[in-house]
Design a protein around this motif. Structure first.
Motif, PDB file in Angstrom:
ATOM      1  N   TRP A 120     -12.216 -37.478  14.602  1.00 37.41           N
ATOM      2  CA  TRP A 120     -10.972 -36.705  14.666  1.00 37.41           C
ATOM      3  C   TRP A 120     -11.154 -35.499  15.573  1.00 37.41           C
ATOM      4  O   TRP A 120     -12.197 -34.830  15.537  1.00 37.41           O
ATOM      5  N   LEU A 121     -10.141 -35.226  16.390  1.00 43.64           N
ATOM      6  CA  LEU A 121     -10.070 -33.995  17.180  1.00 43.64           C
ATOM      7  C   LEU A 121      -9.008 -33.119  16.538  1.00 43.64           C
ATOM      8  O   LEU A 121      -7.822 -33.450  16.532  1.00 43.64           O
ATOM      9  N   HIS A 122      -9.447 -32.010  15.980  1.00 39.31           N
ATOM     10  CA  HIS A 122      -8.552 -31.106  15.253  1.00 39.31           C
ATOM     11  C   HIS A 122      -8.231 -29.896  16.128  1.00 39.31           C
ATOM     12  O   HIS A 122      -9.140 -29.226  16.621  1.00 39.31           O
ATOM     13  N   PHE A 123      -6.942 -29.645  16.347  1.00 38.16           N
ATOM     14  CA  PHE A 123      -6.502 -28.530  17.196  1.00 38.16           C
ATOM     15  C   PHE A 123      -5.848 -27.426  16.371  1.00 38.16           C
ATOM     16  O   PHE A 123      -5.028 -27.696  15.497  1.00 38.16           O
ATOM     17  N   GLU A 124      -6.232 -26.195  16.673  1.00 33.94           N
ATOM     18  CA  GLU A 124      -5.573 -25.018  16.109  1.00 33.94           C
ATOM     19  C   GLU A 124      -5.156 -24.122  17.261  1.00 33.94           C
ATOM     20  O   GLU A 124      -5.863 -23.997  18.258  1.00 33.94           O
ATOM     21  N   PHE A 125      -3.969 -23.512  17.132  1.00 36.82           N
ATOM     22  CA  PHE A 125      -3.426 -22.655  18.180  1.00 36.82           C
ATOM     23  C   PHE A 125      -3.398 -21.211  17.696  1.00 36.82           C
ATOM     24  O   PHE A 125      -2.774 -20.909  16.681  1.00 36.82           O
ATOM     25  N   GLU A 126      -4.052 -20.326  18.422  1.00 39.88           N
ATOM     26  CA  GLU A 126      -4.124 -18.919  18.042  1.00 39.88           C
ATOM     27  C   GLU A 126      -3.715 -18.032  19.215  1.00 39.88           C
ATOM     28  O   GLU A 126      -4.209 -18.208  20.328  1.00 39.88           O
ATOM     29  N   SER A 127      -2.807 -17.094  18.949  1.00 40.48           N
ATOM     30  CA  SER A 127      -2.350 -16.194  20.008  1.00 40.48           C
ATOM     31  C   SER A 127      -3.027 -14.823  19.933  1.00 40.48           C
ATOM     32  O   SER A 127      -2.896 -14.019  20.848  1.00 40.48           O
ATOM     33  N   ASP A 128      -3.754 -14.555  18.837  1.00 37.65           N
ATOM     34  CA  ASP A 128      -4.467 -13.282  18.733  1.00 37.65           C
ATOM     35  C   ASP A 128      -5.971 -13.540  18.641  1.00 37.65           C
ATOM     36  O   ASP A 128      -6.421 -14.674  18.732  1.00 37.65           O
ATOM     37  N   ASN A 129      -6.743 -12.489  18.459  1.00 35.44           N
ATOM     38  CA  ASN A 129      -8.191 -12.615  18.446  1.00 35.44           C
ATOM     39  C   ASN A 129      -8.663 -13.408  17.225  1.00 35.44           C
ATOM     40  O   ASN A 129      -8.139 -13.241  16.122  1.00 35.44           O
TER      41      ASN A 129
ATOM     42  N   ASN B 202      -3.807 -33.128  14.991  1.00 37.07           N
ATOM     43  CA  ASN B 202      -4.997 -33.967  14.921  1.00 37.07           C
ATOM     44  C   ASN B 202      -4.827 -35.230  15.757  1.00 37.07           C
ATOM     45  O   ASN B 202      -3.743 -35.803  15.803  1.00 37.07           O
ATOM     46  N   PHE B 203      -5.928 -35.646  16.406  1.00 37.34           N
ATOM     47  CA  PHE B 203      -5.966 -36.906  17.133  1.00 37.34           C
ATOM     48  C   PHE B 203      -7.120 -37.744  16.625  1.00 37.34           C
ATOM     49  O   PHE B 203      -8.139 -37.214  16.176  1.00 37.34           O
ATOM     50  N   LEU B 204      -6.962 -39.057  16.718  1.00 32.94           N
ATOM     51  CA  LEU B 204      -8.044 -39.989  16.405  1.00 32.94           C
ATOM     52  C   LEU B 204      -8.618 -40.511  17.713  1.00 32.94           C
ATOM     53  O   LEU B 204      -7.877 -40.969  18.587  1.00 32.94           O
ATOM     54  N   THR B 205      -9.934 -40.472  17.869  1.00 33.11           N
ATOM     55  CA  THR B 205     -10.563 -40.972  19.092  1.00 33.11           C
ATOM     56  C   THR B 205     -10.857 -42.460  18.959  1.00 33.11           C
ATOM     57  O   THR B 205     -10.772 -43.049  17.876  1.00 33.11           O
ATOM     58  N   ASP B 206     -11.236 -43.062  20.079  1.00 33.50           N
ATOM     59  CA  ASP B 206     -11.588 -44.485  20.072  1.00 33.50           C
ATOM     60  C   ASP B 206     -12.787 -44.761  19.171  1.00 33.50           C
ATOM     61  O   ASP B 206     -12.935 -45.869  18.650  1.00 33.50           O
ATOM     62  N   GLU B 207     -13.643 -43.741  19.000  1.00 32.78           N
ATOM     63  CA  GLU B 207     -14.841 -43.930  18.184  1.00 32.78           C
ATOM     64  C   GLU B 207     -14.594 -43.712  16.700  1.00 32.78           C
ATOM     65  O   GLU B 207     -15.504 -43.846  15.883  1.00 32.78           O
TER      66      GLU B 207
END
Length: 300
Positions: free
Chosen positions: A80-89, A72-77
């Motif tokens: 939150w920018l939430h990231f998930e990593f997926e290697s399959d469909n 997760n990242f916090l933006t200036d505004e």
């Protein structure tokens, strides 16, 4: 009557288990990349929003259920920018899980959340939304397979041919090339990557460069088979990290065997990266007393 000794039965690993293992390695590799180079990752993935801080990824559900997000990242505004990593469909269950993450995070931290899914699957079409009741849930899908490892290396080679020094921004995409498409075999991508990092030793900060080498080294151990890893280790040995690992391995080899000593140091580096303690890697390899403390801390 004398009791017969049981003979251990070899355990066969199914194709599915092997595939799952590879997918887990890809997920961990991506998560390490985000943890290590979070701010650079947004730029590399062409996300125009600016992250001002790294945010928690472990959530406690109201039912006292732990929710582990990837990054997760916090933006200036304040979003939150939430990231998930997926290697399959991506499946409907995946999307519902991400929606649950968003709801918990938004309610807990009173923030707007956008989910980005980095997918390395080769399938051309991926499910990025679903409609349920009166609502439509959608994620922003980023396809790493749509990026070309060939193009990354070609861009760097062109800059080197022009006599221009490489920057961190130039080099960072190299760390993600094993997850991209392209005609260059994955083992060759690691070889090229370490040669590029070696060539930048005179221009980039030593500590930062060794962190990059450490991360690529851990990725190599996860993605390559034994024979390919041997080839890559020959190039690694010429880098700053390789020299430190070799010296440490020789000293430990006298006491406990070179292979065992090297494995302990390799595992220690991996654990430091996984725990976002990359700034301790250099000292962990060069300071014997500090290294012993870390061995004890991680039960190695």
């Amino acid at each position: 009557m004398k009791k017969q000794k049981k003979v251990p039965v070899p355990v066969l690993i199914s194709q599915k288990e092997q595939t799952d293992k590879i997918q887990q390695a890809e997920d961990l590799a991506l998560k390490n990349a985000a943890s290590f180079f979070g701010m650079d990752l947004l730029k590399c993935l062409e996300i125009s929003r600016h992250a001002s801080a790294v945010m928690p990824t472990e959530m406690v559900h109201l039912e006292v259920k732990h929710v582990y997000e990837d990054f997760n990242f916090l933006t200036d505004e304040g979003a939150w920018l939430h990231f998930e990593f997926e290697s399959d469909n991506l499946t409907l269950d995946d999307l519902k899980r991400f929606r649950e993450y968003e709801a918990i995070t938004s309610r807990t931290y009173k923030a707007a959340v956008t989910t980005y899914v980095l997918c390395s699957s080769v399938a051309p079409n991926q499910k990025d939304s679903f409609h349920e009741g009166i609502n439509t849930y959608r994620v922003k899908l980023i396809r790493l397979k749509r990026k070309s490892a060939d193009l990354v290396f070609r861009r760097i080679e062109k800059k080197q041919e022009g006599g221009n020094p490489l920057t961190e921004e130039d080099i960072f995409p190299v760390l993600l090339t094993p997850l991209m498409s392209g005609s260059i075999p994955v083992p060759e991508r690691f070889l090229k990557g370490f040669r590029i990092l070696k060539s930048a030793e005179d221009t980039l900060d030593r500590e930062r460069l060794m962190q990059m080498q450490s991360l690529l080294y851990v990725f190599a151990g996860k993605f390559l088979n034994k024979n390919d890893l041997k080839r890559v280790k020959g190039v690694i040995s010429m880098t700053i990290l390789g020299e430190m690992l070799m010296n440490d391995g020789i000293e430990k080899g006298i006491r406990e065997g070179i292979d065992q000593g090297e494995q302990k140091v390799n595992r220690l580096i991996q654990l430091l990266i996984e725990n976002s303690r990359m700034d301790e890697i250099s000292r962990a390899v060069t300071d014997r007393q500090f290294q012993k403390q870390l061995f004890q801390e991680f039960s190695l």
